[in-house]
Design a protein around this motif. Structure first.
Motif, PDB file in Angstrom:
ATOM      1  N   VAL A 119     -11.291  12.796 -10.704  1.00 14.50           N
ATOM      2  CA  VAL A 119     -12.493  13.192 -11.432  1.00 14.50           C
ATOM      3  C   VAL A 119     -12.135  13.976 -12.685  1.00 14.50           C
ATOM      4  O   VAL A 119     -12.715  13.754 -13.752  1.00 14.50           O
ATOM      5  N   LEU A 120     -11.161  14.864 -12.585  1.00 10.33           N
ATOM      6  CA  LEU A 120     -10.777  15.699 -13.719  1.00 10.33           C
ATOM      7  C   LEU A 120     -10.387  14.868 -14.933  1.00 10.33           C
ATOM      8  O   LEU A 120     -10.757  15.180 -16.059  1.00 10.33           O
ATOM      9  N   PHE A 121      -9.648  13.778 -14.709  1.00 12.20           N
ATOM     10  CA  PHE A 121      -9.171  12.945 -15.812  1.00 12.20           C
ATOM     11  C   PHE A 121      -9.998  11.673 -15.974  1.00 12.20           C
ATOM     12  O   PHE A 121      -9.714  10.859 -16.849  1.00 12.20           O
TER      13      PHE A 121
END
Length: 45
Positions: free
Chosen positions: A25-27
């Motif tokens: 999700v972060l990237f």
């Protein structure tokens, strides 16, 4: 996987455990899970 177990139950956790990739999700990108054997075969830095 532990989060999936607690939040969504054992079926979802099992599906994540056997999946070959996971969405980071972060990237906002899918990443490949690296098998232990492949990691062990890499030379130490």
């Amino acid at each position: 996987m532990l989060r999936q177990l607690v939040v969504d139950g054992p079926a979802t956790a099992r599906a994540e455990l056997v999946a070959e990739s996971k969405h980071a999700v972060l990237f906002d990108h899918n990443v490949r899970k690296v098998p232990m054997e492949e990691m062990e075969a890499q030379p130490s830095a």
